[in-house]
Design a protein around this motif. Structure first.
Motif, short mmCIF file in Angstrom:
data_model
loop_
_atom_site.label_atom_id
_atom_site.label_comp_id
_atom_site.label_asym_id
_atom_site.label_seq_id
_atom_site.Cartn_x
_atom_site.Cartn_y
_atom_site.Cartn_z
N ALA A 164 0.83 -1.20 0.00
CA ALA A 164 0.00 0.00 0.00
C ALA A 164 0.87 1.25 0.00
O ALA A 164 2.01 1.24 0.47
N GLY A 165 0.32 2.32 -0.53
CA GLY A 165 1.03 3.58 -0.54
C GLY A 165 0.43 4.55 -1.54
O GLY A 165 -0.71 4.37 -2.01
N ARG A 166 1.21 5.54 -1.93
CA ARG A 166 0.73 6.58 -2.83
C ARG A 166 1.20 6.34 -4.26
O ARG A 166 2.22 5.71 -4.50
N ALA A 167 0.40 6.88 -5.19
CA ALA A 167 0.79 6.85 -6.60
C ALA A 167 0.15 8.05 -7.29
O ALA A 167 -0.96 8.46 -6.94
N ALA A 168 0.85 8.61 -8.27
CA ALA A 168 0.26 9.63 -9.13
C ALA A 168 -0.56 8.92 -10.20
O ALA A 168 -0.07 7.99 -10.84
N ARG A 169 -1.80 9.34 -10.38
CA ARG A 169 -2.69 8.71 -11.35
C ARG A 169 -3.12 9.74 -12.39
O ARG A 169 -3.54 10.84 -12.06
N ILE A 170 -2.98 9.36 -13.67
CA ILE A 170 -3.32 10.26 -14.77
C ILE A 170 -4.25 9.54 -15.73
O ILE A 170 -4.03 8.37 -16.07
N ASP A 171 -5.29 10.22 -16.17
CA ASP A 171 -6.21 9.68 -17.16
C ASP A 171 -5.43 9.29 -18.42
O ASP A 171 -4.57 10.04 -18.89
N SER A 172 -5.73 8.14 -18.98
CA SER A 172 -4.96 7.63 -20.12
C SER A 172 -5.00 8.57 -21.31
O SER A 172 -3.98 8.78 -21.98
N ALA A 173 -6.17 9.13 -21.61
CA ALA A 173 -6.29 10.04 -22.75
C ALA A 173 -5.43 11.29 -22.53
O ALA A 173 -4.75 11.76 -23.46
N ASP A 174 -5.45 11.83 -21.32
CA ASP A 174 -4.63 13.01 -21.01
C ASP A 174 -3.15 12.67 -21.13
O ASP A 174 -2.36 13.47 -21.67
N PHE A 175 -2.78 11.49 -20.65
CA PHE A 175 -1.38 11.10 -20.71
C PHE A 175 -0.92 10.91 -22.15
O PHE A 175 0.18 11.34 -22.53
N CYS A 176 -1.75 10.28 -22.98
CA CYS A 176 -1.39 10.06 -24.38
C CYS A 176 -1.23 11.39 -25.12
O CYS A 176 -0.32 11.53 -25.95
N ALA A 177 -2.10 12.33 -24.81
CA ALA A 177 -1.99 13.64 -25.45
C ALA A 177 -0.68 14.33 -25.08
O ALA A 177 0.00 14.92 -25.93
N GLU A 178 -0.30 14.22 -23.81
CA GLU A 178 0.96 14.81 -23.35
C GLU A 178 2.15 14.08 -23.96
O GLU A 178 3.14 14.70 -24.36
N PHE A 179 2.04 12.78 -24.06
CA PHE A 179 3.11 11.97 -24.66
C PHE A 179 3.37 12.37 -26.11
O PHE A 179 4.52 12.46 -26.55
N SER A 180 2.31 12.62 -26.85
CA SER A 180 2.44 12.92 -28.28
C SER A 180 3.18 14.22 -28.54
O SER A 180 3.76 14.40 -29.61
N ARG A 181 3.20 15.14 -27.56
CA ARG A 181 3.84 16.44 -27.80
C ARG A 181 5.07 16.69 -26.93
O ARG A 181 5.65 17.77 -26.99
N THR A 182 5.47 15.71 -26.13
CA THR A 182 6.59 15.92 -25.22
C THR A 182 7.72 14.96 -25.55
O THR A 182 7.66 13.77 -25.26
#
Length: 247
Positions: A109-127
């Motif tokens: 158990a613990g913490r994790a940063a969670r990002i919506d897949s669509a948001d992450f893919c959009a960021e991936f495409s331009r970074t």
């Protein structure tokens, strides 16, 4: 699955601080990705994805640990990797694979940063920095999965258990952790009685103590000697994925 919210989006300057993969991004790119993230608390046993299901979120663990299990016939499992603060869950979604291929179960158990897949893919495409990071990390994950598969086919259970405990120690950066017989049986693809015999053998050699799922590594060097060479190969593959500094 029951996820507890510890912060809200845009509510902090860094999501799940402590994730080394995120920390290797340039500051500007990290800040942009952080704005898309929520920090969640995951509990032991939470299933974050199942084979054949759409990947809704990607996760960057901070102090949590996620086990990646290959599933056969809906019930037989074998651990093919793990994800801690050095990595992420769901990287394949950015590479065009929107359906999960493994069962992802929270091991610690613990913490994790969670990002919506669509948001992450959009960021991936331009970074560009994120693209380089994920290409290298997915290559490291594949190398680990291949080595673990080879290990599971050719090496004795005692050596495989030693390898699994050492990798868990490295991910958690602690000589003490909790792993039940049931979880280890699922991870190693064996019956619980097999785990009991292998753990007893390691205890008799005074390499570990194991009681009610509470494990302490007493002799790291001795445990590494009992483990097959796969431990070093898996560790090196994981290190290669983490050494992603940008010039």
């Amino acid at each position: 699955m029951n996820l507890s919210w510890s912060t809200s989006r845009n509510g902090s300057t860094q999501a799940a601080p402590g994730n080394r993969l995120l920390g290797s991004l340039p500051a500007e790119d990290l800040a942009q990705l952080t704005r898309l993230a929520d920090t969640v608390t995951v509990e032991v046993g939470d299933v974050l994805c199942e084979p054949g299901q759409a990947i809704r979120y990607v996760y960057f663990p901070a102090d949590s640990l996620i086990s990646l299990l290959a599933v056969a016939e809906g019930r037989m499992t074998l651990e093919v990797g793990s994800v801690g603060r050095e990595g992420m869950l769901g990287a394949s979604v950015a590479l065009g694979h929107g359906v999960a291929q493994v069962r992802a179960v929270v091991q610690r158990a613990g913490r994790a940063a969670r990002i919506d897949s669509a948001d992450f893919c959009a960021e991936f495409s331009r970074t560009e920095s994120l693209q380089r990071l994920l290409y290298r990390y997915t290559d490291a994950l594949l190398a680990q999965a291949i080595q673990i598969a080879v290990c599971s086919r050719f090496h004795v259970l005692e050596a495989r258990l030693a390898r699994s405990l050492l990798i868990t120690r490295d991910r958690l950066q602690s000589e003490k952790f909790h792993l039940t017989h049931e979880f280890l049986a699922h991870a190693l693809g064996v019956r619980r009685v097999g785990v009991t015999k292998a753990a007893s053998a390691l205890q008799q050699q005074k390499l570990i103590t194991y009681s009610r799922g509470n494990i302490e590594i007493l002799d790291s060097a001795g445990l590494e000697a009992v483990s097959c060479r796969c431990y070093e190969l898996v560790k090196d593959a994981g290190a290669g994925g983490m050494n992603c500094a940008f010039l």
